[in-house]
Design a protein around this motif. Structure first.
Motif, short mmCIF file in Angstrom:
data_model
loop_
_atom_site.label_atom_id
_atom_site.label_comp_id
_atom_site.label_asym_id
_atom_site.label_seq_id
_atom_site.Cartn_x
_atom_site.Cartn_y
_atom_site.Cartn_z
N GLN A 67 0.84 -1.20 0.00
CA GLN A 67 0.00 0.00 0.00
C GLN A 67 0.87 1.25 0.00
OE1 GLN A 67 -2.53 -0.46 3.43
NE2 GLN A 67 -3.84 -2.00 2.45
N ALA A 68 2.00 1.20 0.70
CA ALA A 68 2.94 2.33 0.71
C ALA A 68 3.49 2.56 -0.69
CB ALA A 68 4.07 2.06 1.70
N ALA A 69 3.84 1.48 -1.37
CA ALA A 69 4.33 1.61 -2.75
C ALA A 69 3.25 2.17 -3.66
CB ALA A 69 4.81 0.25 -3.25
N ASP A 70 2.00 1.80 -3.39
CA ASP A 70 0.88 2.29 -4.21
C ASP A 70 0.70 3.80 -4.08
OD1 ASP A 70 0.26 -0.16 -5.27
OD2 ASP A 70 -1.27 -0.64 -3.77
N ILE A 71 1.11 4.37 -2.94
CA ILE A 71 1.05 5.83 -2.80
C ILE A 71 1.87 6.48 -3.91
CG2 ILE A 71 1.81 7.77 -1.37
CD1 ILE A 71 1.01 6.16 1.08
N TRP A 72 3.04 5.91 -4.18
CA TRP A 72 3.90 6.43 -5.26
C TRP A 72 3.32 6.08 -6.63
CZ3 TRP A 72 7.60 9.88 -4.59
CH2 TRP A 72 8.16 10.01 -3.32
N HIS A 73 2.81 4.88 -6.76
CA HIS A 73 2.27 4.46 -8.07
C HIS A 73 1.08 5.32 -8.47
CE1 HIS A 73 4.03 0.21 -7.10
NE2 HIS A 73 4.96 1.10 -7.39
N GLN A 74 0.18 5.58 -7.52
CA GLN A 74 -1.01 6.37 -7.82
C GLN A 74 -0.66 7.84 -8.05
OE1 GLN A 74 -3.60 5.58 -4.50
NE2 GLN A 74 -3.85 3.42 -5.02
N GLY A 75 0.36 8.32 -7.33
CA GLY A 75 0.73 9.73 -7.47
C GLY A 75 1.49 10.04 -8.74
N LEU A 270 15.41 13.75 -0.99
CA LEU A 270 15.70 14.30 0.32
C LEU A 270 14.39 14.82 0.93
CD1 LEU A 270 19.00 16.22 -0.55
CD2 LEU A 270 18.75 13.93 0.44
N HIS A 271 14.48 15.62 1.98
CA HIS A 271 13.29 16.20 2.59
C HIS A 271 12.90 17.49 1.87
CE1 HIS A 271 14.35 13.95 6.54
NE2 HIS A 271 13.47 13.26 5.84
N ASN A 272 11.59 17.80 1.92
CA ASN A 272 11.14 19.08 1.38
C ASN A 272 10.48 19.91 2.47
OD1 ASN A 272 8.33 18.41 1.54
ND2 ASN A 272 8.51 17.27 -0.38
N THR A 273 9.99 21.10 2.10
CA THR A 273 9.50 22.05 3.10
C THR A 273 7.97 22.13 3.16
OG1 THR A 273 9.65 23.85 1.47
CG2 THR A 273 11.56 23.47 2.91
N ASP A 274 7.28 21.29 2.42
CA ASP A 274 5.81 21.30 2.45
C ASP A 274 5.34 20.43 3.62
OD1 ASP A 274 3.10 21.16 2.09
OD2 ASP A 274 3.17 20.25 0.10
N PRO A 275 4.72 21.02 4.64
CA PRO A 275 4.34 20.23 5.84
C PRO A 275 3.31 19.16 5.57
CG PRO A 275 3.40 22.44 5.94
CD PRO A 275 4.36 22.44 4.79
N LEU A 293 0.33 12.01 -2.77
CA LEU A 293 1.55 12.79 -3.00
C LEU A 293 1.19 14.23 -3.30
CD1 LEU A 293 3.70 10.42 -5.27
CD2 LEU A 293 3.88 10.76 -2.80
N THR A 294 2.01 15.15 -2.81
CA THR A 294 1.77 16.57 -3.07
C THR A 294 2.62 17.01 -4.26
OG1 THR A 294 3.56 17.36 -1.65
CG2 THR A 294 1.42 16.91 -0.60
N ALA A 295 2.36 18.25 -4.70
CA ALA A 295 3.13 18.81 -5.81
C ALA A 295 4.61 18.88 -5.44
CB ALA A 295 2.60 20.20 -6.16
N ASP A 297 6.28 16.77 -3.54
CA ASP A 297 6.85 15.42 -3.70
C ASP A 297 7.13 15.12 -5.16
OD1 ASP A 297 6.67 14.65 -0.93
OD2 ASP A 297 4.52 14.36 -1.19
N LEU A 298 6.18 15.43 -6.02
CA LEU A 298 6.32 15.12 -7.45
C LEU A 298 7.43 15.98 -8.07
CD1 LEU A 298 2.55 14.85 -8.40
CD2 LEU A 298 4.19 12.99 -8.08
N ALA A 299 7.54 17.24 -7.63
CA ALA A 299 8.58 18.10 -8.17
C ALA A 299 9.97 17.56 -7.82
CB ALA A 299 8.41 19.52 -7.62
N MET A 300 10.13 17.09 -6.58
CA MET A 300 11.41 16.51 -6.17
C MET A 300 11.74 15.26 -6.99
SD MET A 300 11.59 16.88 -2.03
CE MET A 300 13.28 16.27 -2.03
N LEU A 301 10.71 14.43 -7.21
CA LEU A 301 10.93 13.20 -7.96
C LEU A 301 11.33 13.51 -9.41
CD1 LEU A 301 10.75 10.08 -7.96
CD2 LEU A 301 8.36 10.34 -8.71
N ASN A 302 10.68 14.49 -10.00
CA ASN A 302 10.94 14.81 -11.40
C ASN A 302 12.28 15.53 -11.60
OD1 ASN A 302 8.48 13.70 -12.22
ND2 ASN A 302 7.39 15.64 -11.93
N SER A 303 12.80 16.12 -10.51
CA SER A 303 14.06 16.85 -10.63
C SER A 303 15.28 16.04 -10.21
CB SER A 303 14.00 18.13 -9.78
OG SER A 303 13.87 17.82 -8.40
N ARG A 304 15.10 14.75 -10.00
CA ARG A 304 16.24 13.91 -9.58
C ARG A 304 17.35 13.97 -10.62
NH1 ARG A 304 14.35 7.96 -8.71
NH2 ARG A 304 13.40 8.43 -10.70
#
Length: 304
Positions: A67-75, A270-275, A293-295, A297-304
């Motif tokens: 289910q934790a992995a699905d958070i990433w898959h769905q986002g 890494l960590h981001n600043t969105d609470p 997932l928030t914007a 989270d997705l921005a960090m993932l896309n900027s790897r």
């Protein structure tokens, strides 16, 4: 022949090097996994050691990890992880003082919730008693007005007889005695109603005093709880490059989001600043029950 062999080795090495660069999570898959699944860029994980003091089965932990992995898959609408019982990366539950503290927190929280529920019940009873007293007060006022009206009428009747300067007829005498007896009965009833009403008022005041005292104790307990149990750092779980170690959680939802957070680190984030984000370093404002997932989270993932 030797040339082609060397060329194949170079090509093979280049392919896997580029693949690791484009998909950093592959660094945590074993070499055998990568050779066995050369086109699969998903991070493979498994359930490792589970301390029985957590009172959670390996099967249930496997479900929560998926289910934790699905958070990433769905986002992301991408398949980034796959459960593999033979994977290199393991998710371990390691019991230490953090879980002991978490258990103590939950126990204290249960006590506070039960106390608040009791206080709400007592507050409801007090409001009900107040409503009854208001109704009783209105009825007593009406009864009192009727009684005073009858007393006034009786006194006027007696005065009219006295002013007539005539002998009182036996029937009139009997009527006066009957009226006087009725007034005495109503006076007693009024006194009884007032006494009963005052007893209820006294009981209400006692209950209000007890409730106020309990509220003060409850507020003090809440202050002590908040002082002792601060918002929790995500170091209750850690990704060390070789495994994901979880040291404490309070619920299935808590554990699911914690695993998802550490999987994010395994992706190289890494960590981001969105609470409210998954990759925020503290679990405080996230919606654990229906997390998305928030914007950030997705921005960090896309900027790897």
């Amino acid at each position: 022949m030797r040339f082609w062999l060397i060329f194949a080795v170079i090509l093979f090495t280049a392919y896997f090097s580029i693949q690791r660069y484009l998909h950093p999570q592959l660094n945590h898959n074993s070499t055998i996994d990568r050779i066995s699944h050369p086109l699969d860029t998903r991070l493979r994980y498994r359930i490792g050691d589970v301390d029985p003091r957590f009172q959670i089965s390996r099967q249930h932990l496997e479900v929560l990890s998926q289910q934790a992995a699905d958070i990433w898959h769905q986002g992301t609408m991408k398949s980034l992880f796959v459960y593999d019982p033979h994977a290199k990366l393991a998710i371990n539950l390691i019991y230490d003082e953090r879980q002991a503290e978490s258990t103590a927190r939950q126990q204290e929280l249960n006590i506070l919730e039960n106390t608040q529920e009791y206080q709400n019940s007592e507050r409801s009873n007090i409001e009900k008693l107040r409503a009854e007293l208001d109704q009783s007060n209105r009825e007593i006022d009406i009864y009192k007005v009727n009684y005073e009206t009858k007393v006034s009428q009786y006194n006027q009747f007696v005065e009219s007889i006295n002013q007539s300067n005539q002998a009182i007829h036996p029937s009139v005498q009997a009527q006066l005695q009957q009226l006087k007896a009725q007034l005495e009965t109503e006076k007693i009833n009024l006194s009884q109603r007032l006494a009963s009403h005052n007893q209820k008022v006294e009981r209400l005041n006692q209950q209000v005093d007890i409730l106020n005292s309990n509220n003060q104790q409850f507020n003090h307990s809440v202050d002590q709880f908040n002082a002792r149990f601060q918002p929790r750092q995500f170091d209750k779980g850690v990704f060390n490059g070789k495994s994901i170690n979880i040291y404490e959680f309070q619920s299935d939802a808590d554990l699911r989001v914690t695993i998802a957070h550490e999987l994010g680190h395994a992706l190289g984030l890494l960590h981001n600043t969105d609470p409210k984000a998954l990759m925020y370093p503290m679990m405080k404002e996230q919606d654990l029950q229906n997390f998305r997932l928030t914007a950030a989270d997705l921005a960090m993932l896309n900027s790897r």
